[in-house]
Design an enzyme around this catalytic site. Structure first.
Site, PDB file in Angstrom:
ATOM      1  N   SER A 110       0.885  -1.442   0.168  1.00 39.87           N
ATOM      2  CA  SER A 110       0.285  -0.040   0.166  1.00 39.87           C
ATOM      3  C   SER A 110       0.932   1.518   0.116  1.00 39.87           C
ATOM      4  O   SER A 110       1.682   1.682  -0.478  1.00 39.87           O
ATOM      5  CB  SER A 110      -1.189  -0.017   1.297  1.00 39.87           C
ATOM      6  OG  SER A 110      -2.260   0.485   1.013  1.00 39.87           O
ATOM      7  N   ASP A 231      -9.609  -6.725  -3.062  1.00 41.06           N
ATOM      8  CA  ASP A 231      -8.619  -5.812  -2.827  1.00 41.06           C
ATOM      9  C   ASP A 231     -10.329  -3.903  -2.198  1.00 41.06           C
ATOM     10  O   ASP A 231     -10.357  -3.969  -3.439  1.00 41.06           O
ATOM     11  CB  ASP A 231      -7.721  -5.151  -2.683  1.00 41.06           C
ATOM     12  CG  ASP A 231      -6.952  -4.043  -2.239  1.00 41.06           C
ATOM     13  OD1 ASP A 231      -7.683  -3.143  -1.316  1.00 41.06           O
ATOM     14  OD2 ASP A 231      -5.741  -4.037  -2.289  1.00 41.06           O
ATOM     15  N   HIS A 259      -6.875  -6.848   0.811  1.00 36.82           N
ATOM     16  CA  HIS A 259      -5.495  -6.073   0.192  1.00 36.82           C
ATOM     17  C   HIS A 259      -4.655  -6.632   1.438  1.00 36.82           C
ATOM     18  O   HIS A 259      -3.173  -6.343   0.971  1.00 36.82           O
ATOM     19  CB  HIS A 259      -6.255  -4.794   1.738  1.00 36.82           C
ATOM     20  CG  HIS A 259      -5.129  -3.490   1.268  1.00 36.82           C
ATOM     21  ND1 HIS A 259      -4.558  -3.231   0.286  1.00 36.82           N
ATOM     22  CD2 HIS A 259      -4.474  -2.658   2.488  1.00 36.82           C
ATOM     23  CE1 HIS A 259      -3.727  -1.734   0.435  1.00 36.82           C
ATOM     24  NE2 HIS A 259      -3.774  -1.768   1.281  1.00 36.82           N
TER      25      HIS A 259
END
Length: 281
Positions: A110, A231, A259
């Site tokens: 991320s 996700d 995620h």
């Protein structure tokens, strides 16, 4: 065999330190794991299982990024995502130098993926390979409902809201749900530190860190782009964009995964990471 995690506070200059989790033996291929953003996040909460699983082969290094967990925090807080990224990435580069690492494999989840790409721009000579997991970095990408829930967490910073937020990070909520309240409770002592909220609010602004096709085309390291098909924090289209424009990228999409690929598909993720790092250029 499960590797034992070593925890140290490593000085990076200016009276600052980073809390660092390590497994494996220095001198082996060095994997630098960069966690994502979010209230109460730490390197250990993101990477514990991976560090334990890969320490037999690699030197695994997972810091609490500056401003997170038990690392030092900027004072005053830079305002905006890009300004925060600059000081945090500078601290990460100081850590690489403090540890005497000549080459690293960057493994970024991320926000950590965006930081990995920026490090590759700033110090390409130290980057051997890159692994991006549910990474941001696509210009103009609108925040998803899941990301908005993360951004606005401190409007209602309760254990219940934390548990609800954590469920956004996984696809199989029934599997994670049995321990979500325990994980949420573990995060709360960190969440309640005033500089954690200050850094969170300072970080999220309309401008985000994005990379143009031309910028990505100049990042020439072998890159593995990993994304969970389900996700809801960062959409799959972002990884399609990165894989399209990074010249040496492979894209790996995990079905029935959200995620946190390294947590929800831990064994699978470790296997593909091990193969990618050990492959010939």
């Amino acid at each position: 065999m499960t590797a034992t995690i070593r925890i140290d506070d490593i000085a990076i200059g200016g009276g600052r330190h980073l809390r660092v989790n390590q497994t494996g033996t220095p001198g082996r291929p060095a994997l630098l794991f960069l966690h994502g953003s979010g209230p109460g996040v730490t390197a250990a909460s993101n990477w514990r299982e991976v560090l334990e699983g890969l320490g037999d082969t690699f030197h695994c290094i997972a810091p609490d990024i500056l401003g997170f967990g038990d690392s030092s925090h900027p004072d005053p807080q830079p305002q905006g995502f890009t300004a925060q990224a600059e000081v945090r990435i500078e601290a990460l580069l100081d850590l690489v130098d403090a540890l005497g690492l000549e080459k690293v494999v960057l493994v970024g989840n991320s926000m950590g993926g965006m930081y990995s790409l920026r490090i590759a721009q700033l110090r390409p000579e130290i980057v051997d390979r890159i692994v991006l997991m549910g990474s941001g970095g696509m210009p103009g990408l609108a925040p998803s409902p899941g990301l908005i829930k993360l951004i606005t967490y401190f409007d209602d910073p309760t254990v219940e809201a934390m548990a609800d937020l954590l469920l956004e990070f996984v696809h199989d909520k029934s599997a994670f749900g049995a321990r979500v309240e325990e994980v949420a409770a573990e995060r709360m002592p960190i969440v309640r530190r005033p500089w954690i909220e200050a850094g969170h609010r300072a970080m999220f602004a309309p401008e985000m860190l994005g990379f143009s096709p031309d910028e990505l085309a100049e990042i020439g390291m072998p890159t593995l782009v990993v994304h969970g098909r389900q996700d809801v924090i960062v959409p799959l289209e972002c990884s399609h964009y990165l894989a399209e424009h990074l010249p040496r990228a492979d894209l790996y999409v995990m079905n029935e995964c959200g995620h946190w690929t390294q947590i929800e598909q831990a064994a699978r993720f470790q296997a593909i990471l091990r193969d990618f790092v050990m492959a010939e250029n």
